[in-house]
Motif scaffolding. Structure first.
Motif, PDB file in Angstrom:
ATOM      1  N   PRO A   1     -31.252  -6.654  -7.517  1.00 42.19           N
ATOM      2  CA  PRO A   1     -31.150  -8.121  -7.566  1.00 42.19           C
ATOM      3  C   PRO A   1     -29.723  -8.599  -7.312  1.00 42.19           C
ATOM      4  O   PRO A   1     -29.522  -9.689  -6.760  1.00 42.19           O
ATOM      5  N   ALA A   2     -28.732  -7.784  -7.685  1.00 42.91           N
ATOM      6  CA  ALA A   2     -27.326  -8.206  -7.511  1.00 42.91           C
ATOM      7  C   ALA A   2     -27.020  -8.527  -6.047  1.00 42.91           C
ATOM      8  O   ALA A   2     -26.254  -9.452  -5.747  1.00 42.91           O
ATOM      9  N   THR A   3     -27.612  -7.779  -5.139  1.00 48.82           N
ATOM     10  CA  THR A   3     -27.389  -8.016  -3.702  1.00 48.82           C
ATOM     11  C   THR A   3     -27.835  -9.432  -3.336  1.00 48.82           C
ATOM     12  O   THR A   3     -27.114 -10.178  -2.678  1.00 48.82           O
ATOM     13  N   PHE A   4     -29.032  -9.788  -3.798  1.00 48.07           N
ATOM     14  CA  PHE A   4     -29.570 -11.108  -3.435  1.00 48.07           C
ATOM     15  C   PHE A   4     -28.876 -12.235  -4.187  1.00 48.07           C
ATOM     16  O   PHE A   4     -28.732 -13.338  -3.666  1.00 48.07           O
ATOM     17  N   GLN A   5     -28.415 -11.920  -5.388  1.00 49.07           N
ATOM     18  CA  GLN A   5     -27.672 -12.924  -6.150  1.00 49.07           C
ATOM     19  C   GLN A   5     -26.377 -13.255  -5.416  1.00 49.07           C
ATOM     20  O   GLN A   5     -26.020 -14.425  -5.244  1.00 49.07           O
ATOM     21  N   ALA A   6     -25.700 -12.204  -4.942  1.00 43.30           N
ATOM     22  CA  ALA A   6     -24.431 -12.414  -4.235  1.00 43.30           C
ATOM     23  C   ALA A   6     -24.659 -13.183  -2.933  1.00 43.30           C
ATOM     24  O   ALA A   6     -23.909 -14.091  -2.593  1.00 43.30           O
ATOM     25  N   LEU A   7     -25.710 -12.819  -2.200  1.00 36.78           N
ATOM     26  CA  LEU A   7     -25.942 -13.437  -0.889  1.00 36.78           C
ATOM     27  C   LEU A   7     -26.473 -14.866  -0.996  1.00 36.78           C
ATOM     28  O   LEU A   7     -26.140 -15.723  -0.182  1.00 36.78           O
TER      29      LEU A   7
END
Ligand code: CTP
Length: 396
Positions: A46-52
């Motif tokens: 989820p961190a990837t999508f949170q950052a993007l």
């Protein structure tokens, strides 16, 4: 046109492609709210999508950290689109049967927004009869099914079931949001340069990237029209849902236009057609020697003029790329070719660039479209055409 998109991600290798899709959507100005199933988090964090996305990522149905533990259900109430990419066979099966047993399927069941689904699965799973029935059911229930495509798959097989590429999904979403200003219209468009052969390896051509013509083809298709795109040599990908006919010379372009023009409501002539072709072409490669080589050039047919001046012509849009006296030359060209609309631009500002600024010339006068990406200029041009067309049609 900023939209609010809820992006659902289910468990599948293609989940990594949705990171790029998120980036493209955010870059275009949309706000993206990601919802992941538990299986999806096994593939990408989820961190990837949170950052993007710049927004919190939702993974669970029950969230004790918010006062109303069901608040995230409201996510889709305010959304313009719920897009699920990748959509697994399991997710599709659940939605087709009204099952709501996790956050994403609950959002689908409780939504007020439209639903778009990009399936991604192994070839056999895609072809599996229950899956095919479920996909049909989703369509019947009003969902937009994007893809899948055919190609090599993560499991090593080749076949139908690959998720569409992020760029394609992005284009589909953008297209979906555009008003259907030209619904039901058939539009013929020429784009790119022509190439006039000298010998087996040489030729004369014009400087033209084809970008403006392809952007217009995409905008016209987005507006709900059926597009036939006659294209000179360019490296550009065919815009979604356009029928493309590749040509080289002006003569070939003319033939393709003649074949399709009778069935067209509009003709948009964006191509940079070479004004001359070589009379003394050589079948074989001309060997160099010390002599001066003379090329005999004869004028090419004016494709646009031949269409516009014919009996019962379609609504014709011409282009004029000028290096000076833009308005004067543009208006003279419009009158000479009997066009209801001409798009004038300065060659210095347009050639090969991703941006453009143009002036539209019609019977009402001039309309300036200030500098913007070519895709945006194309959409504004389509809106202008859609305003003029009914009036023009009525006056005939
Ligand atoms: N066009 C065409 N066939 C040609 C030449 C031009 O269909 N043989 C179309 C172009 O697609 C464009 C418009 O006509 O829509 C451009 O007009 P044109 O007078 O040919 O422009 P130029 O070649 O730039 O003319 P000039 O040299 O007179 O400026």
């Amino acid at each position: 046109m900023q939209k609010r998109i809820v992006l659902g991600i289910t468990g599948g290798v293609a989940a990594y492609k949705s990171a790029e899709l998120t980036r493209l959507l955010v870059k275009a100005g949309h706000s993206v709210h990601v919802v992941m199933t538990e299986a999806a988090t096994e593939f990408v964090t989820p961190a990837t999508f949170q950052a993007l996305s710049g927004n919190p990522v939702h993974t669970a149905l029950w969230n004790s950290s918010v006062s109303n533990s069901m608040a995230h259900i409201n996510l889709t109430r305010e959304a313009d689109l719920l897009l699920v990419a990748p959509a697994s066979a399991n997710f599709i099966a659940k939605v087709a049967n009204g099952i709501a047993d996790d956050l994403l399927t609950t959002l689908v069941a409780a939504r007020t927004s439209p639903l778009a689904v990009a399936p991604a699965m192994n070839r056999q799973m895609w072809e599996n009869p229950p899956n095919q029935r479920n996909v049909e059911q989703l369509k019947e229930d009003g969902a937009l099914i994007l893809g899948p495509a055919s190609g090599s798959q993560a499991c090593g097989e080749v076949g139908m079931g690959r998720m569409l590429e992020p760029g394609q999904l992005f284009e589909e979403v953008e297209a979906w949001f555009q008003p259907k200003l030209l619904a039901g219209k058939r539009v013929l468009i020429t784009a790119g340069p022509t190439f006039e052969r000298i010998d087996a390896v040489r030729g004369i051509t014009n400087t033209s990237s084809g970008k403006m013509g392809f952007a217009i083809a995409r905008a016209v298709a987005e507006a709900g029209a059926t597009v036939t795109l006659v294209a000179g040599e360019t490296a550009l990908a065919t815009p979604l849902a356009c029928q493309r006919i590749d040509v080289k010379s002006a003569q070939e372009m003319l033939s393709a236009v003649q074949t399709h023009v009778a069935a067209s409501d509009l003709f948009i002539s964006v191509a940079a057609v070479a004004d001359y072709y070589v009379l003394n072409q050589s079948e074989h490669k001309i060997k160099k020697d010390a002599h001066i080589l003379t090329l005999e050039l004869a004028p090419n047919p004016d494709i646009l003029a031949s269409v516009a001046c014919a009996e019962n012509p379609p609504f014709c849009v011409g282009f004029a790329a000028e290096s000076e006296n833009l308005l004067e030359y543009g208006e003279a060209k419009r009158k000479r070719k009997q066009l209801p609309l001409l798009v004038a631009n300065l060659v210095q500002t347009a050639m090969g660039a991703d941006d453009n600024e143009v002036i539209l010339l019609d019977d009402d006068g001039q309309h300036r479209l200030p500098r913007a990406p070519k895709q945006e200029i194309a959409r504004r041009l389509v809106a202008h055409i859609a305003r003029l067309y009914p009036r023009w049609k009525e006056g005939r």
